[in-house]
Design an enzyme around this catalytic site. Structure first.
Site, PDB file in Angstrom:
ATOM      1  N   GLU A 184      18.772 -46.626 -28.256  1.00 49.64           N
ATOM      2  CA  GLU A 184      18.648 -47.626 -27.569  1.00 49.64           C
ATOM      3  C   GLU A 184      17.289 -47.461 -26.229  1.00 49.64           C
ATOM      4  OE1 GLU A 184      22.087 -50.824 -26.876  1.00 49.64           O
ATOM      5  OE2 GLU A 184      21.738 -49.856 -25.009  1.00 49.64           O
TER       6      GLU A 184
ATOM      7  N   ARG B 269      38.742 -55.567 -25.474  1.00 45.97           N
ATOM      8  CA  ARG B 269      40.046 -54.959 -24.692  1.00 45.97           C
ATOM      9  C   ARG B 269      39.830 -55.523 -23.317  1.00 45.97           C
ATOM     10  NH1 ARG B 269      37.504 -51.099 -21.810  1.00 45.97           N
ATOM     11  NH2 ARG B 269      35.822 -50.024 -23.033  1.00 45.97           N
TER      12      ARG B 269
ATOM     13  N   HIS C 229      27.363 -42.594 -17.101  1.00 46.54           N
ATOM     14  CA  HIS C 229      27.567 -43.716 -17.625  1.00 46.54           C
ATOM     15  C   HIS C 229      29.007 -43.819 -17.555  1.00 46.54           C
ATOM     16  CE1 HIS C 229      23.537 -43.566 -19.405  1.00 46.54           C
ATOM     17  NE2 HIS C 229      23.838 -42.433 -19.886  1.00 46.54           N
TER      18      HIS C 229
END
Lengths: 168, 521
Positions: B216, B308, B251
């Site tokens: 990405e 979730r 991250h």
């Protein structure tokens, strides 16, 4: 009774005695009494300073005292004068050891390999994160004490390097 | 998508919580408030854990390694059936985004508290999710699929490098089935691409059971802004505003806020609409999160959708006054969402700080050991979600996040002050934590002005070291605590919050009880 604590880079001699006019304790460092008393208040330790009351929590272990106050944790090692090994470095020398318990994911070098400072030697996994452990010295890999998949305890030997300057 | 949609209600009287730590505790609390019985599951290492203590009953799944316990889908479903549970709450991590698990739960006649297996599959595979979002008109980050090796075979190096050149550097290698920063690598130049793909794939395979990775484009100073979404089986989909999650290390989110300091009503409106469009695209049911990257120029891109409950859901709860776990259970039972979009509003500002058992001064190495002292902060609008108690052990087997401290205040400045005070009151001793590092983040002038982005920590806290100055007060406390410990003698009741290590026995630490000083006089 006086006791040795590591404070900053030096060892200091600390003595504790009951405060003369109160239920606290007075502390002397290398013979000089500190200008405040330490009190226990329930689960806390408090010290009244000119800037106000400070609260702490403390944890005593055989090797150290950990003290928490105002978001800061400070650890005071209790050096054992009889123990010569205490100062032996962990994984920083030519002997690479496991900094923490974990599993060997991959060994990146072979015996006889020439390695540079900072070169990855072993990938360890602990708490679901992979960490690459690097050579602290340049030299030749003399011994690999582990294989992938092995679970190691803290301080276990992983790799031994013969440093460059010791090679003939 | 709507094949297993249900419009009839099914009562939930007992819930099995297929998780551990703080999130298991959070779910059990909600169940108790709703009068729902709870079943905990645990590994051998967690038999005396807080979540096990709090549940009405528990089942032991196996050895400490997650693969032998918390990831054993079949054993968990068997435990649910055996204990008469109506539903399974997966928490986050472990099996929460495992479509096979969700499907197997439904096939066993139980309710999975979460979206359908089809939605989990399409959103869990980040590449498929990107395609669906593009189709729904939601902007996505430019990226490229990657050819994968055959089993343990070699990686198709030439094709991987070609894909890398197509995306351009710097780029991210990401796990197609991952999340939470695991199985992800930043690659600055081509020389590191192959090794990064291999490492990410290995980590992803271990963490998520699938090692597929993709590439990405890497935005250099983006904000990570995510929107809480919620859907029900009656066709309602709403968003519950944004969470600002830009303070990240590798991250991994560390501090989250609601609302974001950068948000304007106009931008919130546009991003909220995109989030709801994303939810509608898959007929989303339950709690979910649509993650966006917000570029400096104000353009935003769909990053991924998490199917979730999110770790950082407390900031949304504090800023909206709504209970997401309760709503999850209601929606799973077939009830309509208790709120419409216009019922949801923001009040004040919420901040969450994640407490990790790790050492920021030494490469953020996980710190393992027994929690000799745990003292949680309290007071108005201070919330602690913790999975551990004093005396518990932090082991190598699980995530190093041991607790979350969340606070609420009338505005961002007041919330920050409250977070600082609460962190200063949060004593954890026995393992090293990131508490002082969190305080350093909150003290940064750029944090106060809201100038944050995903590179914030690298830019402002690189090389951070704990303050070692002025330790005399602490030394005095250490000396007195040590002195009284010694005076109390072995085996005798000792004092205060000090704990003593029993060197002879196998118990690594033995916490000792309190005594009153006057008792000695």
């Amino acid at each position: 009774m006086s006791k040795l604590f590591r404070y900053g880079d030096e060892d200091v001699q600390v003595t504790v005695h009951r405060d003369r006019d109160g239920d606290g304790y007075r502390v002397s460092v290398d013979g000089t009494e500190l200008p405040y008393a330490v009190r226990r208040e329930g689960e806390s330790w408090t010290v009244d300073t000119p800037a106000g009351r400070r609260r702490f929590a403390a944890l005593v272990t055989p090797d150290a005292c950990h003290v928490f106050g105002e978001g800061r944790t400070q650890t005071f090692i209790k050096p054992d004068p009889d123990d010569d090994d205490a100062a032996a470095g962990g994984g920083s020398g030519p002997r690479l050891t496991a900094d923490m318990p974990g599993k060997v994911v991959k060994v990146l070098v072979r015996e006889g390999d020439v390695v540079q400072v900072g070169q990855g030697l072993v990938i360890m996994e602990s708490m679901k994160m992979e960490t690459e452990l690097a050579a602290a010295v340049a030299g030749t890999v003399a011994e690999i004490a582990v294989t992938a998949g092995q679970v190691m305890g803290q301080g276990d030997l992983l790799v031994v390097i013969t440093p460059e300057d010791e090679e003939s | 998508m709507s094949s297993n949609k249900q419009t009839e209600t099914r009562p939930i009287g007992r819930v099995l919580v297929a998780n551990r730590g703080e999130i298991a505790v959070r779910v059990i609390r909600a169940c108790r408030e709703m009068g729902i019985a709870t079943v905990a599951v645990c590994s051998d290492a967690d038999r005396s854990a807080l979540h096990v203590e709090m549940a009405d009953q528990f089942e032991v799944l196996g050895a400490a390694e997650p693969a032998a316990s918390y990831l054993r889908a079949e054993a968990i479903i068997e435990a649910a059936v055996r204990t008469g549970a109506d539903a399974i709450h997966p928490g986050y991590g472990f099996l929460a985004e495992n479509a096979e698990f969700s499907r197997a739960v439904s096939e066993a006649g139980l309710i999975f508290i979460g979206p359908s297996p089809e939605v989990i599959t399409s959103m869990g595979e980040k590449t498929a999710a990107r395609a669906i979002m593009e189709k729904a008109g939601v902007p996505v980050v430019p990226g490229a699929l990657l050819p994968q090796p055959d089993g343990d075979g070699p990686w198709p190096e030439a094709e991987v490098l070609a894909a890398g050149r197509e995306v351009g550097y710097p780029l991210l290698v990401k796990a197609a089935f991952g999340g939470g920063g695991k199985g992800m690598r930043l690659v600055e130049d081509e020389g590191d691409l192959l090794a990064s793909c291999q490492a990410a794939a290995r980590e992803a395979a271990k963490a998520f059971g699938n090692g597929t990775v993709y590439l990405e484009h890497y935005l250099t100073r983006p904000r990570h802004i995510e929107f809480q979404i919620f859907g029900d089986s009656h066709g309602n989909q709403v968003h519950m505003f944004e969470r600002e999650c830009s303070i990240q290390r590798r991250h991994q989110k560390i501090i989250e806020e609601c609302p974001s300091a950068v948000m304007t009503p106009e931008l919130r409106e546009r991003m909220g609409q995109a989030a709801v469009a994303a939810a509608r695209a898959v007929d989303y049911e339950g709690a979910g999160t649509v993650e966006f990257l917000l570029d400096e120029d104000g353009s935003f891109y769909f990053l991924e959708m998490n199917t979730r409950l999110q770790v950082e859901h407390p900031v949304t709860e504090l800023a909206t006054g709504l209970d997401l776990v309760r709503a999850q259970i209601m929606v799973a039972a077939g009830h309509p969402l208790p709120w419409r979009q216009e019922d949801i509003s923001l009040q004040g500002h919420a901040i969450e700080c994640r407490i990790y058992a790790e050492d920021p001064a030494h490469g953020f190495m996980p710190s393992l050991g027994v929690l000799g002292v745990v003292r949680e902060p309290s007071g108005p609008d201070v919330r602690v979600d913790s999975g551990v108690r004093q005396g518990d052990e932090v082991s190598m087997y699980y995530d190093p996040m041991i607790a979350k401290l969340s606070v609420h205040g009338p505005d961002r400045a007041a919330a920050t002050e409250r977070a600082v005070r609460a962190l200063k009151d949060y004593a954890v001793l026995g393992v090293t934590t990131n508490t002082e590092y969190l305080l350093a983040i909150l003290a940064e002038p750029a944090f106060a002005t809201g100038e944050i982005h995903t590179g914030f920590l690298a830019e402002h806290l690189d090389g951070w070291e704990p303050d070692t100055a002025d330790g005399e007060l602490a030394l005095a406390v250490a000396a007195v605590a040590d002195h009284l410990q010694g005076a109390a003698g072995h085996g005798a009741p000792a004092h205060g919050t000090a704990a003593v290590t029993d060197q002879g026995g196998n118990d690594p630490w033995r916490t000792v009880g309190r005594f009153r000083l006057r008792g000695l006089d």
